[in-house]
Write a protein that holds these residues in place. Structure first.
Motif, PDB file in Angstrom:
ATOM      1  N   GLY A 225       0.811  -1.209   0.000  1.00  0.00           N
ATOM      2  CA  GLY A 225       0.000   0.000   0.000  1.00  0.00           C
ATOM      3  C   GLY A 225       0.842   1.255   0.000  1.00  0.00           C
ATOM      4  N   ASN A 226       0.206   2.340   0.366  1.00  0.00           N
ATOM      5  CA  ASN A 226       0.871   3.634   0.347  1.00  0.00           C
ATOM      6  C   ASN A 226       1.866   3.745   1.502  1.00  0.00           C
ATOM      7  N   LEU A 227       2.920   4.489   1.269  1.00  0.00           N
ATOM      8  CA  LEU A 227       3.934   4.730   2.296  1.00  0.00           C
ATOM      9  C   LEU A 227       3.974   6.219   2.594  1.00  0.00           C
ATOM     10  N   GLY A 228       2.908   6.698   3.207  1.00  0.00           N
ATOM     11  CA  GLY A 228       2.783   8.121   3.479  1.00  0.00           C
ATOM     12  C   GLY A 228       2.681   8.414   4.957  1.00  0.00           C
ATOM     13  N   GLU A 229       2.413   9.663   5.285  1.00  0.00           N
ATOM     14  CA  GLU A 229       2.248  10.067   6.674  1.00  0.00           C
ATOM     15  C   GLU A 229       1.054   9.368   7.304  1.00  0.00           C
ATOM     16  N   GLY A 230       0.037   9.139   6.520  1.00  0.00           N
ATOM     17  CA  GLY A 230      -1.164   8.487   7.042  1.00  0.00           C
ATOM     18  C   GLY A 230      -0.929   7.068   7.506  1.00  0.00           C
ATOM     19  N   GLN A 231       0.002   6.375   6.867  1.00  0.00           N
ATOM     20  CA  GLN A 231       0.287   4.992   7.236  1.00  0.00           C
ATOM     21  C   GLN A 231       1.334   4.905   8.354  1.00  0.00           C
ATOM     22  N   GLY A 232       2.253   5.836   8.386  1.00  0.00           N
ATOM     23  CA  GLY A 232       3.214   5.914   9.486  1.00  0.00           C
ATOM     24  C   GLY A 232       4.122   4.705   9.632  1.00  0.00           C
ATOM     25  N   LEU A 233       4.430   4.005   8.546  1.00  0.00           N
ATOM     26  CA  LEU A 233       5.296   2.831   8.656  1.00  0.00           C
ATOM     27  C   LEU A 233       6.694   3.187   9.153  1.00  0.00           C
ATOM     28  N   HIS A 234       7.133   4.403   8.858  1.00  0.00           N
ATOM     29  CA  HIS A 234       8.463   4.818   9.318  1.00  0.00           C
ATOM     30  C   HIS A 234       8.536   4.929  10.836  1.00  0.00           C
ATOM     31  N   HIS A 235       7.373   4.986  11.510  1.00  0.00           N
ATOM     32  CA  HIS A 235       7.347   5.066  12.965  1.00  0.00           C
ATOM     33  C   HIS A 235       7.354   3.694  13.630  1.00  0.00           C
ATOM     34  N   ILE A 236       6.944   2.649  12.923  1.00  0.00           N
ATOM     35  CA  ILE A 236       6.730   1.349  13.557  1.00  0.00           C
ATOM     36  C   ILE A 236       7.610   0.237  12.994  1.00  0.00           C
ATOM     37  N   GLY A 254       5.139  -0.822  -2.218  1.00  0.00           N
ATOM     38  CA  GLY A 254       4.430   0.445  -2.319  1.00  0.00           C
ATOM     39  C   GLY A 254       5.378   1.618  -2.483  1.00  0.00           C
ATOM     40  N   ASP A 255       4.782   2.792  -2.452  1.00  0.00           N
ATOM     41  CA  ASP A 255       5.544   4.026  -2.607  1.00  0.00           C
ATOM     42  C   ASP A 255       4.748   5.137  -1.927  1.00  0.00           C
ATOM     43  N   GLY A 256       5.370   6.276  -1.767  1.00  0.00           N
ATOM     44  CA  GLY A 256       4.680   7.387  -1.147  1.00  0.00           C
ATOM     45  C   GLY A 256       5.647   8.365  -0.514  1.00  0.00           C
ATOM     46  N   GLY A 257       5.091   9.383   0.098  1.00  0.00           N
ATOM     47  CA  GLY A 257       5.873  10.497   0.586  1.00  0.00           C
ATOM     48  C   GLY A 257       6.806  10.191   1.735  1.00  0.00           C
ATOM     49  N   ARG A 258       6.605   9.076   2.436  1.00  0.00           N
ATOM     50  CA  ARG A 258       7.470   8.727   3.567  1.00  0.00           C
ATOM     51  C   ARG A 258       8.347   7.502   3.274  1.00  0.00           C
ATOM     52  N   ARG A 259       8.408   7.090   2.009  1.00  0.00           N
ATOM     53  CA  ARG A 259       9.261   5.938   1.691  1.00  0.00           C
ATOM     54  C   ARG A 259      10.736   6.246   1.984  1.00  0.00           C
ATOM     55  N   ALA A 260      11.196   7.411   1.596  1.00  0.00           N
ATOM     56  CA  ALA A 260      12.599   7.766   1.835  1.00  0.00           C
ATOM     57  C   ALA A 260      12.909   7.795   3.324  1.00  0.00           C
ATOM     58  N   GLN A 261      11.964   8.287   4.124  1.00  0.00           N
ATOM     59  CA  GLN A 261      12.163   8.331   5.566  1.00  0.00           C
ATOM     60  C   GLN A 261      12.226   6.922   6.146  1.00  0.00           C
ATOM     61  N   LEU A 262      11.391   6.025   5.619  1.00  0.00           N
ATOM     62  CA  LEU A 262      11.430   4.631   6.063  1.00  0.00           C
ATOM     63  C   LEU A 262      12.775   3.997   5.704  1.00  0.00           C
ATOM     64  N   LEU A 299      -2.041   2.344  10.456  1.00  0.00           N
ATOM     65  CA  LEU A 299      -2.369   3.752  10.289  1.00  0.00           C
ATOM     66  C   LEU A 299      -1.668   4.542  11.380  1.00  0.00           C
ATOM     67  N   ASN A 300      -1.252   5.739  11.055  1.00  0.00           N
ATOM     68  CA  ASN A 300      -0.519   6.571  11.999  1.00  0.00           C
ATOM     69  C   ASN A 300      -1.378   6.899  13.222  1.00  0.00           C
ATOM     70  N   ASP A 301      -0.700   7.245  14.296  1.00  0.00           N
ATOM     71  CA  ASP A 301      -1.381   7.517  15.563  1.00  0.00           C
ATOM     72  C   ASP A 301      -1.896   8.954  15.584  1.00  0.00           C
ATOM     73  N   LEU A 302      -2.934   9.213  14.800  1.00  0.00           N
ATOM     74  CA  LEU A 302      -3.541  10.535  14.691  1.00  0.00           C
ATOM     75  C   LEU A 302      -5.051  10.401  14.776  1.00  0.00           C
ATOM     76  N   PRO A 303      -5.749  11.342  15.429  1.00  0.00           N
ATOM     77  CA  PRO A 303      -7.195  11.216  15.613  1.00  0.00           C
ATOM     78  C   PRO A 303      -7.983  11.039  14.320  1.00  0.00           C
ATOM     79  N   ALA A 304      -7.549  11.669  13.237  1.00  0.00           N
ATOM     80  CA  ALA A 304      -8.303  11.582  11.980  1.00  0.00           C
ATOM     81  C   ALA A 304      -8.421  10.147  11.489  1.00  0.00           C
ATOM     82  N   PHE A 305      -7.433   9.314  11.778  1.00  0.00           N
ATOM     83  CA  PHE A 305      -7.431   7.950  11.270  1.00  0.00           C
ATOM     84  C   PHE A 305      -8.213   6.983  12.151  1.00  0.00           C
ATOM     85  N   GLU A 306      -8.827   7.506  13.193  1.00  0.00           N
ATOM     86  CA  GLU A 306      -9.706   6.680  14.026  1.00  0.00           C
ATOM     87  C   GLU A 306     -11.114   6.583  13.451  1.00  0.00           C
ATOM     88  N   LYS A 307     -11.352   7.252  12.323  1.00  0.00           N
ATOM     89  CA  LYS A 307     -12.677   7.241  11.703  1.00  0.00           C
ATOM     90  C   LYS A 307     -12.706   6.464  10.389  1.00  0.00           C
TER      91      LYS A 307
END
Length: 396
Positions: A225-236, A254-262, A299-307
Motif C-alpha cells: 500500500g501507500n507509504l505516506g504520513e497516514g500509514q506511518g510505517l516509518h514510525h513502527i 508500495g511508494d509514497g511520501g514517507r518511503r525515503a524516511q522509512l 495507520l498513523n497515531d492521529l485522531p483523523a485515522f480513528e474514523k
C-alpha cells in the motif's frame, strides 16, 4: 441516461479510488443498459511515481468514454499535489462543458474532486452524487503543522460545506465518518457504502486454499500500500524489524511520501529483514498475498485515522491470511468484530505490536461470511441504483 463521473484516479492507475470507480462503472453499465452513456473524466496514471502504465488520453468502449488528463510530474508533497489537482481541474472544465449529463458523480478523498463535482453539477444543471472516501478537513488538521492549518482549514471547511450542500446524496465510505458529518449537516441524509472485496480476490477465498500450517523458517509478513504520513510505517516498522530479528521477514510493496524516511530509518539498523519493492499490478500483488504468512496494515497515531476504514482490510480479509493491524478507533473495532484471526494493536506501539503478533494463528481462515457480506459488486450495485434514481429525478 447520461452519467458524468469525476475521479482523480481510474484504471490502470493503482489506488482504492481507481478500483472503486471501475466497479461502479461496471455496475452502472449493467443497471442502465446499452442505451446509457457514461463519461469518465480522470487523469493519466499518476498515483505512484515509481509505477508506470500506458493509457490512452481518450478511450471509447460502447457507451463508456474515458478522458484522461495529463498531469505534470509530481511526488507526494503538498505543493505537488496542489499543482496536480489545479491542472486536473483546469483541463476538466472544458471537458465538462461538452457534456449534458442527467447526473454528476464525484468520488473524493482529498475533497477537491468533490468540489469540482459540485461545480460541474451546478454548471450543467444536474444533480450531484458525492462519494466521500476521507474527511480531508479533519486530516489536514492532524498531518499539517498548526501554522499552516490555521489559515487553510477554514477555507477547506467552507469548500466542504459547499460540496456537501450541493449534493443530492452523499455517500460515506466508513460508518466512522457519521459522527463527523451528521452534527455538521443535520439536514442531510447520508448513505454508507464501504469499499468491499473486489472480484479479483474472490478466486483466492480460503475454501479454495489448503489450510496449510506455517512452513519452517522466518515468518513472512507483507505490507502492500501507500507509504505516506497516514500509514506511518516509518514510525513502527524499523522497531519491529529490530525487535523480531530473524524470526520475521518483512516485504513492503508500495511508494509514497514517507518511503525515503522509512529507508533512512532502516539504514540505521545494523541488520534488518525488510525488503522494499515498488508498486505492482494487481495480478502480481495477489500472488504476493498468497506467498505471505501474515498481512500487515498500519495507520498513523492521529485522531483523523480513528474514523476511516482502510480498503486494504477488505483485500487482506478475502485471502484468509492472518492480519496484523495497527489501528485505533472505528477501524480497530471493525477489525476485531468482523475479521477472524486478526490481531489489533495501538498504532506506533512496537511492544503492543509484538504482543499482538504472538496471538496470531499462522494458517488460513475461512472468511466466506465476511466476503459475502462485503462483496464489492453488491455494494456497487446499491450505489448504481441510487445514482440511477437520482438521474431519473426519483431520489431527493
Amino acid at each position: 441516461m447520461h452519467v458524468l463521473l469525476l475521479s482523480f484516479y481510474f484504471p490502470p492507475d493503482l489506488s482504492a479510488g481507481s478500483f472503486r470507480m471501475e466497479a461502479l462503472v461496471t455496475a452502472l453499465q449493467e443497471r442502465l443498459g446499452a442505451d446509457s452513456r457514461i463519461t469518465v473524466i480522470t487523469t493519466r496514471p499518476n498515483r505512484y511515481g515509481s509505477f508506470e502504465a500506458q493509457a490512452p488520453a481518450t478511450e471509447v468502449r460502447g457507451g463508456l468514454t474515458v478522458h484522461r488528463i495529463d498531469l505534470p510530474a509530481h511526488q507526494s508533497g503538498m505543493r505537488d499535489q496542489v499543482r496536480a489537482f489545479a491542472t486536473f481541474a483546469w483541463k476538466a472544465r472544458s471537458l465538462v462543458a461538452r457534456e449534458r449529463p442527467d447526473v454528476v458523480v464525484a468520488t473524493t478523498s482529498r475533497l477537491m474532486t468533490g468540489v469540482l463535482g459540485a461545480w460541474a453539477a451546478r454548471n450543467r444543471g444536474a444533480p450531484l452524487y458525492l462519494d466521500t472516501r476521507d474527511i480531508f478537513v479533519d486530516t489536514i488538521g492532524d498531518v499539517l503543522p498548526r501554522r499552516a492549518t490555521w489559515l487553510i482549514k477554514p477555507l477547506f471547511s467552507a469548500l466542504e460545506k459547499w460540496a456537501v450542500r450541493s449534493a443530492t446524496r452523499v455517500n460515506l465510505v466508513s460508518p466512522g465518518f457519521l459522527p463527523y458529518f451528521q452534527p455538521r449537516y443535520p439536514d442531510r441524509t447520508f448513505s454508507v457504502l464501504s469499499n468491499g472485496v473486489d472480484d479479483a480476490f474472490l478466486q483466492h477465498r480460503p475454501e479454495q486454499l489448503a489450510q496449510s500450517q506455517k512452513a519452517p523458517g522466518p515468518i513472512h509478513v507483507l505490507y502492500a500500500g501507500n507509504l505516506g504520513e497516514g500509514q506511518g510505517l516509518h514510525h513502527i516498522l524499523p522497531a519491529l524489524a529490530q525487535t523480531l530479528g530473524d524470526e520475521v521477514r518483512f516485504t513492503v510493496v508500495g511508494d509514497g511520501g514517507r518511503r525515503a524516511q522509512l529507508e533512512s530509518a532502516l539504514a540505521t539498523l545494523p541488520r534488518h529483514g525488510v525488503t522494499l519493492l515498488a508498486p505492482v499490478k494487481r495480478s502480481e500483488l495477489i500472488a504476493l498475498y498468497n506467498e505471505a504468512d501474515v498481512l500487515f496494515v498500519h495507520l498513523n497515531d492521529l485522531p483523523a485515522f480513528e474514523k476511516v476504514l482502510p480498503s486494504k482490510l477488505f483485500e487482506y480479509a478475502a485471502t484468509g491470511k492472518p492480519i496484523w493491524a495497527g489501528l485505533a478507533g472505528f477501524p480497530a473495532q471493525f477489525t476485531q468484530k468482523e475479521i477472524e484471526n486478526a490481531a489489533v494493536f495501538n498504532p506506533c506501539d512496537a511492544a503492543g505490536a509484538v504482543a499482538a503478533f504472538r496471538t496470531l494463528r499462522l494458517h488460513t481462515s475461512d472468511r466466506g461470511a465476511f466476503v459475502d457480506k462485503y462483496r464489492r459488486t453488491h455494494i456497487m450495485n446499491r450505489m448504481a441504483d441510487d445514482i440511477a434514481r437520482i438521474g431519473a429525478g426519483s431520489l431527493a
